[in-house]
Design a protein around this motif. Sequence first.
Motif, mmCIF file in Angstrom:
data_model
loop_
_atom_site.group_PDB
_atom_site.id
_atom_site.type_symbol
_atom_site.label_atom_id
_atom_site.label_comp_id
_atom_site.label_asym_id
_atom_site.label_seq_id
_atom_site.Cartn_x
_atom_site.Cartn_y
_atom_site.Cartn_z
ATOM 1 N N ASN A 57 0.826 -1.204 0.000
ATOM 2 C CA ASN A 57 0.000 0.000 0.000
ATOM 3 C C ASN A 57 0.866 1.262 0.000
ATOM 4 O OD1 ASN A 57 -2.438 1.468 0.101
ATOM 5 N ND2 ASN A 57 -2.346 1.592 2.325
ATOM 6 N N GLU A 58 2.011 1.191 0.670
ATOM 7 C CA GLU A 58 2.898 2.351 0.752
ATOM 8 C C GLU A 58 3.770 2.514 -0.494
ATOM 9 O OE1 GLU A 58 5.160 1.489 4.197
ATOM 10 O OE2 GLU A 58 3.498 1.781 5.608
ATOM 11 N N LYS A 59 4.265 1.393 -1.042
ATOM 12 C CA LYS A 59 5.294 1.448 -2.078
ATOM 13 C C LYS A 59 4.764 1.463 -3.510
ATOM 14 C CE LYS A 59 8.480 1.154 1.119
ATOM 15 N NZ LYS A 59 9.325 2.305 1.470
ATOM 16 N N LEU A 60 3.640 0.794 -3.764
ATOM 17 C CA LEU A 60 3.178 0.658 -5.149
ATOM 18 C C LEU A 60 2.457 1.888 -5.677
ATOM 19 C CD1 LEU A 60 1.915 -3.039 -5.386
ATOM 20 C CD2 LEU A 60 4.125 -2.080 -6.056
ATOM 21 N N LEU A 87 -0.797 -15.463 0.389
ATOM 22 C CA LEU A 87 -1.572 -14.477 -0.370
ATOM 23 C C LEU A 87 -2.938 -14.235 0.256
ATOM 24 C CD1 LEU A 87 -0.720 -15.497 -4.050
ATOM 25 C CD2 LEU A 87 -0.096 -13.368 -2.887
ATOM 26 N N ILE A 88 -3.564 -15.276 0.769
ATOM 27 C CA ILE A 88 -4.874 -15.087 1.384
ATOM 28 C C ILE A 88 -4.741 -14.303 2.684
ATOM 29 C CG2 ILE A 88 -5.204 -17.081 2.941
ATOM 30 C CD1 ILE A 88 -7.834 -17.602 1.390
ATOM 31 N N SER A 89 -3.563 -14.411 3.319
ATOM 32 C CA SER A 89 -3.293 -13.595 4.501
ATOM 33 C C SER A 89 -3.249 -12.115 4.135
ATOM 34 C CB SER A 89 -1.971 -14.015 5.143
ATOM 35 O OG SER A 89 -1.654 -13.191 6.236
ATOM 36 N N VAL A 90 -2.585 -11.800 3.031
ATOM 37 C CA VAL A 90 -2.516 -10.412 2.557
ATOM 38 C C VAL A 90 -3.903 -9.907 2.177
ATOM 39 C CG1 VAL A 90 -1.566 -8.872 0.803
ATOM 40 C CG2 VAL A 90 -0.134 -10.664 1.773
ATOM 41 N N VAL A 91 -4.646 -10.719 1.417
ATOM 42 C CA VAL A 91 -5.977 -10.304 0.963
ATOM 43 C C VAL A 91 -6.927 -10.135 2.150
ATOM 44 C CG1 VAL A 91 -8.009 -11.021 -0.355
ATOM 45 C CG2 VAL A 91 -5.722 -11.291 -1.333
ATOM 46 N N LEU A 146 -5.127 -6.065 -7.138
ATOM 47 C CA LEU A 146 -3.951 -6.782 -7.632
ATOM 48 C C LEU A 146 -3.723 -8.069 -6.848
ATOM 49 C CD1 LEU A 146 -1.325 -7.027 -9.281
ATOM 50 C CD2 LEU A 146 -0.221 -5.562 -7.560
ATOM 51 N N MET A 147 -3.758 -7.990 -5.534
ATOM 52 C CA MET A 147 -3.495 -9.169 -4.717
ATOM 53 C C MET A 147 -4.618 -10.190 -4.826
ATOM 54 S SD MET A 147 -0.562 -8.432 -3.767
ATOM 55 C CE MET A 147 -0.308 -9.935 -2.824
ATOM 56 N N SER A 148 -5.842 -9.720 -5.039
ATOM 57 C CA SER A 148 -6.959 -10.649 -5.217
ATOM 58 C C SER A 148 -6.802 -11.445 -6.517
ATOM 59 C CB SER A 148 -8.285 -9.891 -5.228
ATOM 60 O OG SER A 148 -8.523 -9.278 -3.983
ATOM 61 N N VAL A 149 -6.318 -10.788 -7.554
ATOM 62 C CA VAL A 149 -6.076 -11.481 -8.826
ATOM 63 C C VAL A 149 -4.976 -12.524 -8.657
ATOM 64 C CG1 VAL A 149 -5.230 -11.194 -11.183
ATOM 65 C CG2 VAL A 149 -6.905 -9.577 -10.264
ATOM 66 N N LEU A 150 -3.886 -12.143 -7.985
ATOM 67 C CA LEU A 150 -2.799 -13.094 -7.742
ATOM 68 C C LEU A 150 -3.282 -14.283 -6.920
ATOM 69 C CD1 LEU A 150 0.215 -10.705 -6.970
ATOM 70 C CD2 LEU A 150 -0.195 -12.038 -9.051
ATOM 71 N N LEU A 151 -4.095 -13.997 -5.916
ATOM 72 C CA LEU A 151 -4.639 -15.077 -5.093
ATOM 73 C C LEU A 151 -5.512 -16.007 -5.925
ATOM 74 C CD1 LEU A 151 -5.276 -16.500 -2.424
ATOM 75 C CD2 LEU A 151 -7.063 -14.793 -2.024
ATOM 76 N N ALA A 152 -6.332 -15.441 -6.794
ATOM 77 C CA ALA A 152 -7.201 -16.262 -7.639
ATOM 78 C C ALA A 152 -6.376 -17.191 -8.533
ATOM 79 C CB ALA A 152 -8.096 -15.367 -8.493
#
Length: 284
Positions: A54-57, A96-100, A67-73
Motif C-alpha cells: 500500500n505504501e510502495k506501489l 496471499l490469502i493472509s494479505v488479501v 492486484l493481490m486478489s487477482v494473484l490469489l485467484a
Amino acid sequence: MTSETSRAPFLDGGESTPSGHRPRWNKVPEVTVYFWIIKVLCTTVGETAADMLNEKLGLGLSGVSLLMSVLLAVVLVAQFRTDAYRAGVYWTAVALISVVGTLVSDNLTDNLGVPLEASTAAFAVCLTVVFALWYRSERTLSIHSVDTRRRECFYWLAVLFTFALGTAAGDLVAERMSVGYWLSVVLFAVAIAAVAVVHFALGLNAVWSFWIAYVLTRPLGASMGDYLSQPTADGGRGLGTVVTSVLFLAVISALVVYLAATRKDVTERERRAGTPVTPEAGTP
C-alpha cells in the motif's frame, strides 16, 4: 491440536473411498509444529506486506487489493488443480490469502469507515455461517478430509474469513483498545496456550481446538508484524515493513523448501507409498 489428536471417525468425517474408485488425497498438510510456525509467519507477512504494498506501489488501498486478489485467484486455481497437497502451492496460497484478508479488513476500516467493532463482529458471523454450511453439507469440519472440490471450497473460504476476522480483532485490541502491539502478542499467545491446555487436559474437541487456535494465530502474527515494523514512537521496533516482510518471507521459503523435500508434513503412509492410496476397509 496436532494431526494425531484428530483421527477419530467423527473428526475426520468418516468418508472413505470405495474399493475400485479413484483414490483421493487430502489437500491440506498434517498439523505439525511446522504447520503452526509457517502459519504464524504467514500471518505476520500478511500484515506487513499489505502495509508495504500500500505504501510502495502507489496504487492506493483499492488498487493493491485488486492486484493481490487477482494473484490469489491465480494461485488458488493452481491449488485446486493439484491432485494432492503440494507444499509450495499450498503455502503460497496461504500467504496471499493472509494479505488479501488484511486488505479486506483495511478497506472496510479505512475506505468505508466501518468501525473495527462492527467489522470484527461481521467477520465472526461470516465465519460462523461458513462453518455451519460446511458441516451441514459434509458432516465434518476436519482438515484431514479436505479431499473433494466442495470441501476445499469451504476450507479456503473459512481460511479467508479467519484472516479477515483476525486482522480486525487484532487491530481492535492493539489499537482501538490501546493495548499496544507487544502486549497484544502476549495476550494472543496466552489465549492460544489456553486453548491447547483445554484441549489436551480437558478434552476439548480437536477440530474446534484447531479452528480456535487458527483464528487466534492471525492477530498474534499481525501484532508481531506491527511490533517489529512500526516506528518506535508508535510502540514498534522500527524495522519497517520491507525488512520485516523480506525476513519472514525468507524463513517461510526455507521451511517450505524443507517440507517439500522431506515431506514431513504428510502422513507416514503417504510418505511410504509416494502415491495416493485407497483407505483400507473399515478405516475412518
